[in-house]
Design a protein around this motif. Structure first.
Motif, PDB file in Angstrom:
ATOM      1  N   ASP A   1      40.402  53.620  45.029  1.00  0.00           N
ATOM      2  CA  ASP A   1      40.183  52.852  46.259  1.00  0.00           C
ATOM      3  C   ASP A   1      39.490  51.526  45.938  1.00  0.00           C
ATOM      4  O   ASP A   1      38.808  51.396  44.931  1.00  0.00           O
ATOM      5  N   ILE A   2      39.694  50.530  46.807  1.00  0.00           N
ATOM      6  CA  ILE A   2      39.209  49.184  46.519  1.00  0.00           C
ATOM      7  C   ILE A   2      37.688  49.070  46.591  1.00  0.00           C
ATOM      8  O   ILE A   2      37.110  48.185  45.953  1.00  0.00           O
ATOM      9  N   VAL A   3      37.025  49.948  47.323  1.00  0.00           N
ATOM     10  CA  VAL A   3      35.557  49.914  47.370  1.00  0.00           C
ATOM     11  C   VAL A   3      34.999  50.274  45.992  1.00  0.00           C
ATOM     12  O   VAL A   3      34.078  49.619  45.483  1.00  0.00           O
ATOM     13  N   THR A   4      35.557  51.283  45.374  1.00  0.00           N
ATOM     14  CA  THR A   4      35.119  51.682  44.030  1.00  0.00           C
ATOM     15  C   THR A   4      35.323  50.545  43.043  1.00  0.00           C
ATOM     16  O   THR A   4      34.447  50.247  42.228  1.00  0.00           O
TER      17      THR A   4
ATOM     18  N   ARG B   1      32.784  47.718  43.610  1.00  0.00           N
ATOM     19  CA  ARG B   1      31.462  48.067  43.081  1.00  0.00           C
ATOM     20  C   ARG B   1      31.421  47.948  41.560  1.00  0.00           C
ATOM     21  O   ARG B   1      30.438  47.486  40.991  1.00  0.00           O
ATOM     22  N   THR B   2      32.490  48.357  40.902  1.00  0.00           N
ATOM     23  CA  THR B   2      32.556  48.224  39.447  1.00  0.00           C
ATOM     24  C   THR B   2      32.519  46.757  39.044  1.00  0.00           C
ATOM     25  O   THR B   2      31.802  46.382  38.118  1.00  0.00           O
ATOM     26  N   MET B   3      33.274  45.932  39.753  1.00  0.00           N
ATOM     27  CA  MET B   3      33.269  44.498  39.453  1.00  0.00           C
ATOM     28  C   MET B   3      31.871  43.915  39.646  1.00  0.00           C
ATOM     29  O   MET B   3      31.405  43.130  38.817  1.00  0.00           O
ATOM     30  N   ARG B   4      31.223  44.308  40.723  1.00  0.00           N
ATOM     31  CA  ARG B   4      29.861  43.830  40.974  1.00  0.00           C
ATOM     32  C   ARG B   4      28.918  44.284  39.865  1.00  0.00           C
ATOM     33  O   ARG B   4      28.184  43.476  39.282  1.00  0.00           O
ATOM     34  N   ASP B   5      28.939  45.558  39.559  1.00  0.00           N
ATOM     35  CA  ASP B   5      28.007  46.119  38.580  1.00  0.00           C
ATOM     36  C   ASP B   5      28.236  45.566  37.176  1.00  0.00           C
ATOM     37  O   ASP B   5      27.288  45.396  36.409  1.00  0.00           O
ATOM     38  N   ASP B   6      29.494  45.300  36.834  1.00  0.00           N
ATOM     39  CA  ASP B   6      29.825  44.804  35.493  1.00  0.00           C
ATOM     40  C   ASP B   6      29.945  43.284  35.434  1.00  0.00           C
ATOM     41  O   ASP B   6      30.256  42.730  34.379  1.00  0.00           O
TER      42      ASP B   6
ATOM     43  N   THR C   1      42.154  41.303  41.200  1.00  0.00           N
ATOM     44  CA  THR C   1      41.023  40.385  41.165  1.00  0.00           C
ATOM     45  C   THR C   1      40.135  40.612  42.383  1.00  0.00           C
ATOM     46  O   THR C   1      40.546  41.246  43.361  1.00  0.00           O
ATOM     47  N   ASP C   2      38.939  40.045  42.310  1.00  0.00           N
ATOM     48  CA  ASP C   2      38.046  40.132  43.461  1.00  0.00           C
ATOM     49  C   ASP C   2      38.697  39.489  44.682  1.00  0.00           C
ATOM     50  O   ASP C   2      38.559  39.963  45.803  1.00  0.00           O
ATOM     51  N   ARG C   3      39.462  38.443  44.471  1.00  0.00           N
ATOM     52  CA  ARG C   3      40.167  37.790  45.577  1.00  0.00           C
ATOM     53  C   ARG C   3      41.231  38.710  46.184  1.00  0.00           C
ATOM     54  O   ARG C   3      41.400  38.766  47.400  1.00  0.00           O
ATOM     55  N   ASP C   4      41.953  39.443  45.339  1.00  0.00           N
ATOM     56  CA  ASP C   4      42.935  40.413  45.838  1.00  0.00           C
ATOM     57  C   ASP C   4      42.263  41.443  46.750  1.00  0.00           C
ATOM     58  O   ASP C   4      42.807  41.795  47.802  1.00  0.00           O
ATOM     59  N   LEU C   5      41.094  41.912  46.340  1.00  0.00           N
ATOM     60  CA  LEU C   5      40.381  42.916  47.134  1.00  0.00           C
ATOM     61  C   LEU C   5      40.059  42.383  48.523  1.00  0.00           C
ATOM     62  O   LEU C   5      40.190  43.096  49.515  1.00  0.00           O
ATOM     63  N   VAL C   6      39.656  41.119  48.576  1.00  0.00           N
ATOM     64  CA  VAL C   6      39.273  40.528  49.861  1.00  0.00           C
ATOM     65  C   VAL C   6      40.504  40.150  50.691  1.00  0.00           C
ATOM     66  O   VAL C   6      40.639  40.557  51.837  1.00  0.00           O
TER      67      VAL C   6
ATOM     68  N   GLY D   1      42.667  44.545  57.100  1.00  0.00           N
ATOM     69  CA  GLY D   1      42.225  45.564  58.047  1.00  0.00           C
ATOM     70  C   GLY D   1      42.333  46.949  57.474  1.00  0.00           C
ATOM     71  O   GLY D   1      42.769  47.153  56.346  1.00  0.00           O
ATOM     72  N   GLY D   2      41.913  47.898  58.243  1.00  0.00           N
ATOM     73  CA  GLY D   2      41.933  49.282  57.793  1.00  0.00           C
ATOM     74  C   GLY D   2      40.641  49.657  57.095  1.00  0.00           C
ATOM     75  O   GLY D   2      39.737  48.837  56.931  1.00  0.00           O
ATOM     76  N   ASP D   3      40.552  50.874  56.680  1.00  0.00           N
ATOM     77  CA  ASP D   3      39.373  51.421  56.023  1.00  0.00           C
ATOM     78  C   ASP D   3      39.433  51.103  54.534  1.00  0.00           C
ATOM     79  O   ASP D   3      40.284  51.643  53.821  1.00  0.00           O
ATOM     80  N   PRO D   4      38.538  50.237  54.026  1.00  0.00           N
ATOM     81  CA  PRO D   4      38.574  49.875  52.606  1.00  0.00           C
ATOM     82  C   PRO D   4      38.461  51.079  51.672  1.00  0.00           C
ATOM     83  O   PRO D   4      38.985  51.052  50.564  1.00  0.00           O
ATOM     84  N   GLY D   5      37.787  52.136  52.132  1.00  0.00           N
ATOM     85  CA  GLY D   5      37.666  53.335  51.316  1.00  0.00           C
ATOM     86  C   GLY D   5      38.979  54.086  51.153  1.00  0.00           C
ATOM     87  O   GLY D   5      39.103  54.947  50.288  1.00  0.00           O
ATOM     88  N   LYS D   6      39.964  53.736  51.981  1.00  0.00           N
ATOM     89  CA  LYS D   6      41.266  54.397  51.908  1.00  0.00           C
ATOM     90  C   LYS D   6      42.364  53.489  51.347  1.00  0.00           C
ATOM     91  O   LYS D   6      43.465  53.953  51.087  1.00  0.00           O
ATOM     92  N   ILE D   7      42.065  52.212  51.187  1.00  0.00           N
ATOM     93  CA  ILE D   7      43.049  51.284  50.629  1.00  0.00           C
ATOM     94  C   ILE D   7      43.028  51.413  49.109  1.00  0.00           C
ATOM     95  O   ILE D   7      41.973  51.331  48.482  1.00  0.00           O
TER      96      ILE D   7
END
Length: 139
Positions: A21-24, A27-32, A50-55, A62-68
């Protein structure tokens, strides 16, 4: 001064499954402190996220980022480079394809990633891009 991609690439590359999922991934991108991960299915390169793709393709859609899933927002690989290719070849590919990052592939498998910032640091360390790329993250 480095002349080959293997001298400046980030290796091993960070990889993620298309099913993550994109939230995970965010977070990895942020942490690393990274802006992209290679998307692989097993040992086969499927794309780059990329981070841009995620956004843009994920959260803004739209939708639940935890499910995308990453597979829903991944950018296809338009070009790759080999570890023994020259820095000039990487710059040429990035210019022609208008990309900022290239997966480094050897024997059909991803072994690294090289960014426009990596090239700037190596080729023109006095440039603003090199300064920004080499600076510590402000987050």
């Amino acid at each position: 001064m480095a002349t080959k991609i293997r001298d400046i690439m980030t290796a091993p590359p960070r990889t993620v499954s298309p099913e993550t999922d994109i939230v995970t991934v965010a977070r990895t991108m942020r942490d690393d402190d990274i802006g992209a991960e290679l998307v692989t299915d097993g040992d086969e390169l499927r794309g780059i996220v990329t981070d841009r793709d995620l956004v843009v393709r994920g959260i803004a859609a739209g939708g639940d980022p935890g499910k995308i899933k990453v597979g829903d927002v991944v950018s296809g690989v338009t070009a790759t480079i080999g570890p023994d290719d020259s820095l000039e070849r990487a710059a040429q590919i990035m210019r022609e394809r208008a990309v900022r990052r290239l997966p480094v592939v050897e024997d059909g498998h991803p072994v690294g990633i090289v960014s426009l910032g990596d090239l700037a640091i190596e080729k023109d360390d006095d440039s603003a891009l090199a300064d920004i790329s080499a600076a510590r993250s402000n987050t």
